[in-house]
Design a protein around this motif. Structure first.
Motif, PDB file in Angstrom:
ATOM      1  N   PRO A  49       0.906  -1.146  -0.030  1.00 15.10           N
ATOM      2  CA  PRO A  49      -0.207   0.102   0.249  1.00 15.10           C
ATOM      3  C   PRO A  49       0.835   1.181  -0.031  1.00 15.10           C
ATOM      4  CG  PRO A  49      -0.924  -1.564   1.489  1.00 15.10           C
ATOM      5  CD  PRO A  49       0.390  -2.112   1.142  1.00 15.10           C
ATOM      6  N   GLY A  50       0.419   2.162  -0.686  1.00 13.21           N
ATOM      7  CA  GLY A  50       1.285   3.490  -1.068  1.00 13.21           C
ATOM      8  C   GLY A  50       2.411   3.222  -1.893  1.00 13.21           C
ATOM      9  N   PHE A  51       2.719   2.073  -2.585  1.00 11.79           N
ATOM     10  CA  PHE A  51       3.667   2.106  -3.534  1.00 11.79           C
ATOM     11  C   PHE A  51       3.123   1.531  -4.872  1.00 11.79           C
ATOM     12  CE2 PHE A  51       6.021   1.840   0.487  1.00 11.79           C
ATOM     13  CZ  PHE A  51       7.359   2.244   0.004  1.00 11.79           C
ATOM     14  N   PRO A  52       3.807   1.948  -6.062  1.00  5.69           N
ATOM     15  CA  PRO A  52       5.166   2.705  -6.049  1.00  5.69           C
ATOM     16  C   PRO A  52       4.995   4.210  -5.716  1.00  5.69           C
ATOM     17  CG  PRO A  52       4.482   2.414  -8.179  1.00  5.69           C
ATOM     18  CD  PRO A  52       3.375   1.881  -7.276  1.00  5.69           C
ATOM     19  N   ARG A  53       5.985   4.715  -5.067  1.00  2.00           N
ATOM     20  CA  ARG A  53       6.125   6.056  -4.480  1.00  2.00           C
ATOM     21  C   ARG A  53       6.706   7.181  -5.540  1.00  2.00           C
ATOM     22  NH1 ARG A  53       8.564   5.755   1.094  1.00  2.00           N
ATOM     23  NH2 ARG A  53       8.211   7.953   1.155  1.00  2.00           N
ATOM     24  N   SER A  54       7.057   6.673  -6.933  1.00  2.00           N
ATOM     25  CA  SER A  54       7.787   7.378  -7.953  1.00  2.00           C
ATOM     26  C   SER A  54       6.868   7.361  -9.300  1.00  2.00           C
ATOM     27  CB  SER A  54       9.046   7.044  -8.185  1.00  2.00           C
ATOM     28  OG  SER A  54       9.899   7.093  -6.934  1.00  2.00           O
ATOM     29  N   PRO A  55       6.890   8.138  -9.886  1.00  2.00           N
ATOM     30  CA  PRO A  55       6.201   8.065 -11.119  1.00  2.00           C
ATOM     31  C   PRO A  55       6.964   6.927 -12.353  1.00  2.00           C
ATOM     32  CG  PRO A  55       6.896  10.490 -10.979  1.00  2.00           C
ATOM     33  CD  PRO A  55       7.464   9.569  -9.926  1.00  2.00           C
TER      34      PRO A  55
END
Length: 264
Positions: free
Chosen positions: A201-207
């Motif tokens: 949850p919350g990932f991925p954190r990058s485009p």
């Protein structure tokens, strides 16, 4: 492992073992996590309510059986008695387990190497001086950057250099270190990294960068293959989401788009 897998003994093999019955040392399916190998863990108290000595004894019996079977096989060079016991494993009991396993191995396979996992506590305070003077021992640590906070390339480079210094420190305080698992990934973008059709949850954190999905390596006769370019991500999902969408698949952080957006 069948003996025929080792051929004529020209290749070397280690046993990296999952010796526990039923329960994992470090089960994780986002966001559920447990580790009941050594006993019943209470996630509220963050402590073990009891110790399962039967499980520990079972693991030692498995090690003894493997040593009995392969102690004189020329291709086998050693073993690791348990893989990734989590960081909340009672340290005193874990060290005793390592001692017991080491003595079982050395009794019949005195030339084997004995590798212990650091239990995600790669520090001199935890392992410095442990089993000092005993031959053929090494410490296994697993290094990943994929779950770090998003950062620029220099930060990941500096982190890698810091890991090198920590390894050198541990080799002074403990002895030989093996990086038994590692990856060049610096993000969670790649498809199914955290499970099939799942993600932390919350990932991925990058485009993420997307490319055309590869051809199915098991052939087009597999269910859902090839990927339908007219459909979005298909369920069922876990607690997160990762998968092909309209014929494209996530592969890595989109470094170039980020640089373009910053005007570089």
């Amino acid at each position: 492992m069948h003996e025929s897998m080792c051929g004529d003994g020209s290749s070397d093999y280690f046993f990296f073992l999952f010796t526990y019955p039923r329960d994992l040392t470090n089960f994780q399916h986002w966001p559920i996590r447990a580790a009941n190998w050594m006993g019943t863990f209470d996630p509220r108290a963050i402590n073990y309510m009891d110790i399962n000595h039967d499980n520990i004894a079972h693991s030692l019996r498995v090690i003894e059986k493997i040593v009995d079977l392969y102690h004189d096989h020329p291709a086998v060079q050693g073993l690791e008695p348990v893989d990734e016991p989590w960081e909340l494993t009672p340290l005193k009991l874990l060290k005793k387990f390592y001692w017991d396993a080491y003595l079982i191995m050395k009794e019949k396979a005195p030339y084997w190497k004995f590798v212990i996992h650091d239990s995600f506590r790669f520090t001199p305070e935890t392992w410095g001086g442990f089993m000092k003077g005993c031959p053929d021992r090494a410490l296994d640590t697993h290094i990943y950057q994929a779950w770090m906070d998003p950062a620029d390339r220099l930060t990941f480079y500096n982190n890698a250099c810091a890991q090198k210094k920590q390894i050198a420190l541990m080799e002074r305080e403990f002895g030989p270190v093996i990086v038994g698992e590692w990856s060049l990934a610096t993000n969670n973008c790649v498809m199914w990294l955290n499970g099939f059709n799942d993600d932390l949850p919350g990932f991925p954190r990058s485009p993420c960068k997307y490319i055309a999905c590869s051809e199915p390596y098991m052939g087009d006769e597999q269910p859902g293959a090839p990927v339908d370019v007219g459909k979005p991500v298909q369920g069922p999902y876990g607690t997160g989401m990762s998968g092909p969408s309209f014929g494209i698949c996530p592969v890595d952080r989109d470094w170039m788009t980020e640089r373009y957006n910053r005007g570089e």
